[in-house]
Scaffold this motif. Structure first.
Motif, PDB file in Angstrom:
ATOM      1  N   THR A   1      20.735 -26.810  -6.942  1.00  0.00           N
ATOM      2  CA  THR A   1      20.302 -25.786  -5.988  1.00  0.00           C
ATOM      3  C   THR A   1      18.989 -26.181  -5.322  1.00  0.00           C
ATOM      4  O   THR A   1      18.850 -26.105  -4.097  1.00  0.00           O
ATOM      5  CB  THR A   1      20.145 -24.429  -6.700  1.00  0.00           C
ATOM      6  OG1 THR A   1      21.387 -24.068  -7.305  1.00  0.00           O
ATOM      7  CG2 THR A   1      19.728 -23.350  -5.722  1.00  0.00           C
TER       8      THR A   1
ATOM      9  N   ALA B   1      21.175 -19.861  -6.774  1.00  0.00           N
ATOM     10  CA  ALA B   1      20.856 -19.777  -5.344  1.00  0.00           C
ATOM     11  C   ALA B   1      20.124 -18.477  -5.015  1.00  0.00           C
ATOM     12  O   ALA B   1      19.177 -18.471  -4.224  1.00  0.00           O
ATOM     13  CB  ALA B   1      22.141 -19.898  -4.518  1.00  0.00           C
TER      14      ALA B   1
ATOM     15  N   LEU C   1      27.785 -25.183  -3.379  1.00  0.00           N
ATOM     16  CA  LEU C   1      27.353 -25.649  -4.697  1.00  0.00           C
ATOM     17  C   LEU C   1      28.518 -25.431  -5.645  1.00  0.00           C
ATOM     18  O   LEU C   1      29.041 -24.319  -5.726  1.00  0.00           O
ATOM     19  CB  LEU C   1      26.132 -24.861  -5.178  1.00  0.00           C
ATOM     20  CG  LEU C   1      24.878 -24.933  -4.301  1.00  0.00           C
ATOM     21  CD1 LEU C   1      23.910 -23.809  -4.671  1.00  0.00           C
ATOM     22  CD2 LEU C   1      24.204 -26.280  -4.450  1.00  0.00           C
TER      23      LEU C   1
END
Length: 480
Positions: free
Chosen positions: A178, A203, A275
């Motif tokens: 992240t 995040a 991600l």
């Protein structure tokens, strides 16, 4: 802060006494919906204090505070009937939940209970479990990160090596990926293989810390995080995780990402940041591969996810993904997928991880970082090594974020060293093979000790046979 391990150990031991629960999979599902209701009620109580006229979507009778919070509350057959009554029990009510004042939040609750089960048959044992969970107070902390610590500890304690390991990516890895991808406020962040929401919660934390300063900023963040998850248990746990991280109505979907029609993905569906740690070696639904172009069709889930993620990225979009060695090498469709990745995207960094990073799984894995829009010219590699004196990662010695300090310092400077090297795309082996070993280190891996011992024993046996054969020949010759 409660003794997390002790509470979870007690919960497992209590559930083992109940004849209706068999194995960690059912224990995890049982714990999932119970935690969901408790955390939802804790967050509801918090919102009732800070928002005028806030009203929970859970009917008052079934709010945790009204039936579960009292240690001396309903138990035995009365508790089981309260939960399982076919027409007006907790499950029956929440599976058909309607809340006109908050239909989206109600829909999430309904979906959770559509896919969950109450396996416990003893209301007395269930009351003991509930009382243990009441040891958690998710609103009684100045440090909201304690929520994540509690939650991740639960996942670690309850996973089993057979099939729950896939739900859990070490927190150090989600934090690193992240931070290096650096999602911005207003960018859409997607995990199409979201598991229990580890990447998305990372995040949320990253963006909140860096950029959220006003209520308007928070409103933007609330609409920026999206997760897709197929498995019912991880769907519930992930939804709970995002609510626990402050998303009022998470954009969280129970679906098979690989069934997304590849050719229908356009600008409206594309995102700025992905991600993910997609499942690999996992079975896929029959016919799923036909959603993809002919040259990329296969039955390996991780390879299909790579193609899907490239398509889901906007031009300029960034992606960080976990992939095993088997996905960065190989012929046929694997080669064609890597060619597309290197042609459509700038694969600028590959971090090579020790084999034990995802303990209890022992698979060599890599973190790939790429940006869509320009072809790859060169790839930087970084070899992450075990801490000095440590032979492997384990449950008690998991990878830690501070181990990545040298990598983070190197990231923007990019110089070759004993753990960092650069490869031009034109110098890759035939087939765009990305399995590039560190040219600065001497391979001291002499193999598996058990295998080596077996080879030695075989060699000794062959030597003994030859010696015996030679003795026999000499004896025969002397007698002639």
């Amino acid at each position: 802060m409660p003794n997390i391990s002790s509470i979870i150990k007690n919960v497992r031991n209590i559930m083992r006494q109940d004849r209706g629960v068999s194995g960690d999979a059912q224990r995890l599902e049982q714990l999932g919906w119970l935690l969901f209701l408790k955390i939802l009620d804790d967050k509801d109580q918090e919102l009732e204090l800070i928002r005028d006229r806030y009203k929970s979507v859970i009917p008052e009778k079934f709010q945790w505070r009204n039936w579960a919070a009292d240690a001396e509350g309903i138990t035995g057959d009365e508790l089981i009937l309260f939960i399982d009554h076919p027409t007006d029990g907790l499950f029956a009510t929440l599976k058909n939940l309607k809340a006109p004042h908050a239909p989206q939040r109600a829909a999430l609750v309904k979906e959770v209970f559509d896919g969950s089960n109450n396996y416990m048959k003893s209301g007395y044992e269930l009351r003991k479990v509930i009382n243990q969970l009441n040891g958690f107070d998710f609103n009684n902390s100045d440090d909201r990160h304690v929520f994540g610590t509690v939650y991740e500890s639960i996942l670690v304690e309850l996973r089993d090596a057979g099939n729950k390991g896939e739900y859990y990516t070490p927190r150090a890895i989600t934090q690193l990926m992240t931070q290096m991808t650096a999602p911005r406020l207003g960018e859409k962040v997607l995990d199409p293989a979201a598991g229990t929401g580890g990447f998305l919660s990372a995040a949320i934390d990253f963006i909140r810390e860096k950029e959220v300063r006003t209520l308007d900023d928070e409103a933007i963040l609330q609409k920026s995080i999206t997760g897709w998850e197929l498995k019912p248990v991880s769907y519930v746990l992930g939804l709970t995780n995002l609510i626990l991280h402050g998303l009022d109505v998470p954009d969280w979907h129970y679906l098979d990402s690989l069934k997304t029609e590849y050719n229908t993905i356009g600008p409206k569906q594309q995102v700025e940041c992905i991600l993910a740690n997609p499942p690999f070696g996992a079975s896929i639904a029959d016919g799923v591969e036909t959603n993809f172009p002919q040259s990329f069709r296969c039955r390996e889930s991780a390879d299909l996810f790579v193609i899907l993620m490239i398509q889901l990225l906007k031009p300029g979009g960034r992606c960080a993904i976990v992939l095993p060695d088997g996905c960065i090498t190989g012929d046929g469709y694997k080669e064609r997928i890597r060619e597309k990745l290197l042609t459509d995207c700038n694969l600028h960094t590959i971090i090579r991880l020790p084999q034990s990073t995802f303990f209890p799984a022992t698979v060599s894995t890599n973190l790939l970082f790429f940006q869509k829009g320009t072809p790859t010219k060169e790839i930087w590699y970084w070899e992450h090594r075990l801490p000095e004196g440590q032979k492997s990662y384990s449950k008690t010695k998991a990878i830690q974020f501070d181990e990545f300090a040298p990598l983070i310092e190197w990231w923007d400077k990019r110089a070759e060293s004993d753990v960092a090297w650069k490869v031009k795309v034109g110098d890759l082996k035939r087939g765009f093979d990305l399995d590039v070993k560190n040219p600065h280190s001497v391979d001291l891996d002499h193999g598996d000790p058990t295998a080596l011992l077996h080879q030695l024993q075989q060699s000794e046996a062959r030597a003994a046979n030859l010696s015996e054969e030679l003795r026999r020949l000499l004896t025969t010759a002397l007698r002639a």
